[in-house]
Design a protein around this motif. Structure first.
Motif, PDB file in Angstrom:
ATOM      1  N   LEU A  32      -6.378 -51.297  25.679  1.00  0.00           N
ATOM      2  CA  LEU A  32      -5.949 -49.932  25.362  1.00  0.00           C
ATOM      3  C   LEU A  32      -4.437 -49.781  25.476  1.00  0.00           C
ATOM      4  O   LEU A  32      -3.805 -49.094  24.678  1.00  0.00           O
ATOM      5  CB  LEU A  32      -6.632 -48.940  26.304  1.00  0.00           C
ATOM      6  N   THR A  35      -2.488 -52.036  22.511  1.00  0.00           N
ATOM      7  CA  THR A  35      -2.869 -51.942  21.098  1.00  0.00           C
ATOM      8  C   THR A  35      -2.943 -50.495  20.646  1.00  0.00           C
ATOM      9  O   THR A  35      -3.052 -49.567  21.455  1.00  0.00           O
ATOM     10  CB  THR A  35      -4.251 -52.591  20.857  1.00  0.00           C
ATOM     11  N   ASP A  36      -2.853 -50.325  19.350  1.00  0.00           N
ATOM     12  CA  ASP A  36      -3.144 -49.036  18.722  1.00  0.00           C
ATOM     13  C   ASP A  36      -3.947 -49.327  17.456  1.00  0.00           C
ATOM     14  O   ASP A  36      -4.477 -50.430  17.292  1.00  0.00           O
ATOM     15  CB  ASP A  36      -1.865 -48.259  18.420  1.00  0.00           C
ATOM     16  N   GLY A  37      -4.031 -48.376  16.575  1.00  0.00           N
ATOM     17  CA  GLY A  37      -4.805 -48.594  15.367  1.00  0.00           C
ATOM     18  C   GLY A  37      -4.283 -49.717  14.499  1.00  0.00           C
ATOM     19  O   GLY A  37      -5.047 -50.336  13.740  1.00  0.00           O
ATOM     20  N   THR A  41       1.139 -53.412  20.292  1.00  0.00           N
ATOM     21  CA  THR A  41       2.276 -52.497  20.363  1.00  0.00           C
ATOM     22  C   THR A  41       2.688 -52.286  21.811  1.00  0.00           C
ATOM     23  O   THR A  41       1.874 -52.447  22.731  1.00  0.00           O
ATOM     24  CB  THR A  41       1.930 -51.141  19.732  1.00  0.00           C
ATOM     25  N   ASP A  43       4.356 -49.338  22.317  1.00  0.00           N
ATOM     26  CA  ASP A  43       4.690 -47.917  22.223  1.00  0.00           C
ATOM     27  C   ASP A  43       4.131 -47.116  23.392  1.00  0.00           C
ATOM     28  O   ASP A  43       4.765 -46.153  23.846  1.00  0.00           O
ATOM     29  CB  ASP A  43       4.170 -47.336  20.903  1.00  0.00           C
ATOM     30  N   ASN A  44       2.951 -47.494  23.871  1.00  0.00           N
ATOM     31  CA  ASN A  44       2.361 -46.748  24.983  1.00  0.00           C
ATOM     32  C   ASN A  44       3.241 -46.832  26.228  1.00  0.00           C
ATOM     33  O   ASN A  44       3.467 -45.822  26.907  1.00  0.00           O
ATOM     34  CB  ASN A  44       0.968 -47.297  25.301  1.00  0.00           C
ATOM     35  N   ASP A  47       6.430 -44.788  25.580  1.00  0.00           N
ATOM     36  CA  ASP A  47       6.187 -43.344  25.705  1.00  0.00           C
ATOM     37  C   ASP A  47       6.074 -42.918  27.160  1.00  0.00           C
ATOM     38  O   ASP A  47       6.563 -41.848  27.549  1.00  0.00           O
ATOM     39  CB  ASP A  47       4.902 -42.965  24.954  1.00  0.00           C
ATOM     40  N   ASP A 247      -4.885 -39.030  25.913  1.00  0.00           N
ATOM     41  CA  ASP A 247      -4.130 -40.200  25.447  1.00  0.00           C
ATOM     42  C   ASP A 247      -4.514 -41.395  26.318  1.00  0.00           C
ATOM     43  O   ASP A 247      -3.869 -41.697  27.317  1.00  0.00           O
ATOM     44  CB  ASP A 247      -2.625 -39.921  25.524  1.00  0.00           C
ATOM     45  N   GLY A 249      -4.380 -44.588  25.680  1.00  0.00           N
ATOM     46  CA  GLY A 249      -3.423 -45.683  25.642  1.00  0.00           C
ATOM     47  C   GLY A 249      -2.305 -45.503  26.654  1.00  0.00           C
ATOM     48  O   GLY A 249      -1.946 -46.439  27.377  1.00  0.00           O
TER      49      GLY A 249
END
Length: 281
Positions: A32, A35-37, A41, A43-44, A47, A247, A249
């Motif tokens: 989780l 990864t994303d869709g 990544t 990005d989590n 963020d 959220d 992720g």
């Protein structure tokens, strides 16, 4: 049955338990977080660490651990030493001191909320002594230091017994002959504590400190009961990401950050309190 296979069969249940309830969830959380869709990544994590609440929650968690754990260690050492020196009533005193272990985190927070809230014990006592004329809202944004102190006191009261039980067992394993020999050579009680108890208590100190530090970074329910949103901590932010913001992720990423911090402090404790090779009690 082959004798060489017996040890592996004996640890098989524990291995299966760890795989099902630790390794498998850890893999899911890592998936989780990373990864994303679209695939892999970071990005989590980006963020999470760039969110304005992250440095505040990290600082609060660190300060709380720094304030609570040393006090708990000192209290646990003092209480364990007292218990092991008692001739009568030892079991009763130990039982009373470990009662908070049977109270959940949230229940402990509510107990201390009943002390610090406007209609609580502290206001009633101060009013009865004539110190205040009307109730004071101690747990407000106007009194951040009192909020911190209330949370720290609740944690010290609730979790010191965890370290106490481990240290009592550790001190009980130290042979009495060491103390008798030190006394023969004229060592004072303080010198016996520094030169005999502490060095031989290193394995127990390692276990107690590691367990307590890891739990200190996971503090949540006590903070929620006493501080709410006034005192954000890392576990509270994980809860907010998962259930308020939906959220998963970001929640998983922050959970891995907390895990990394816990592992780092565990390694520091193991290094600082390492037991010399060949040392025995």
């Amino acid at each position: 049955m082959n004798a060489r296979l017996l040890p592996y069969l004996l640890i098989l249940p524990v291995t299966l338990f760890l795989c099902v309830f630790f390794l498998y969830p850890f893999v899911l959380v890592s998936k989780l977080a990373f990864t994303d869709g679209a695939g892999f990544t970071l990005d989590n994590f980006r963020d999470v660490v760039t969110y304005w609440k992250f440095p505040i929650s990290l600082q609060n968690t660190m300060l709380l651990a720094l304030a609570v754990v040393p006090v708990q260690l000192a209290l646990a050492l003092l209480m364990a030493t007292m218990v092991n020196r008692m001739k009568t009533g030892r079991d009763m005193v130990l039982y009373i001191w470990t009662i908070p272990l049977g109270i959940s985190d949230l229940a402990a927070g509510i107990i201390w909320l009943a002390i610090f809230e406007q209609s609580g014990f502290l206001n009633s006592m101060m009013h009865g002594l004539g110190i205040i004329d009307r109730p004071v809202n101690f747990l407000s944004y106007q009194n951040p230091v009192i909020v911190f102190v209330a949370i720290a006191l609740a944690e010290i009261w609730r979790a010191t017994a965890i370290m106490l039980v481990i240290l009592v067992a550790g001190i009980g394993l130290i042979p009495k002959e060491y103390y008798e020999a030190a006394e023969v050579f004229g060592a004072s009680p303080w010198q016996r504590f520094l030169r005999v108890t502490l060095p031989l208590l290193r394995p127990s100190l390692q276990t107690a400190l590691i367990l307590r530090v890891v739990l200190a970074f996971e503090v949540f329910a006590v903070v929620a009961a006493l501080g709410g949103t006034l005192f954000p901590v890392l576990m509270g932010e994980i809860y907010a990401y998962q259930f308020d913001l939906q959220d998963s992720g970001a929640a998983a990423a922050l959970a891995l950050i907390v895990l990394g911090i816990s592992i780092a402090f565990t390694l520091v404790i193991l290094r600082a309190l390492r037991v010399p090779k060949g040392a025995t009690i």
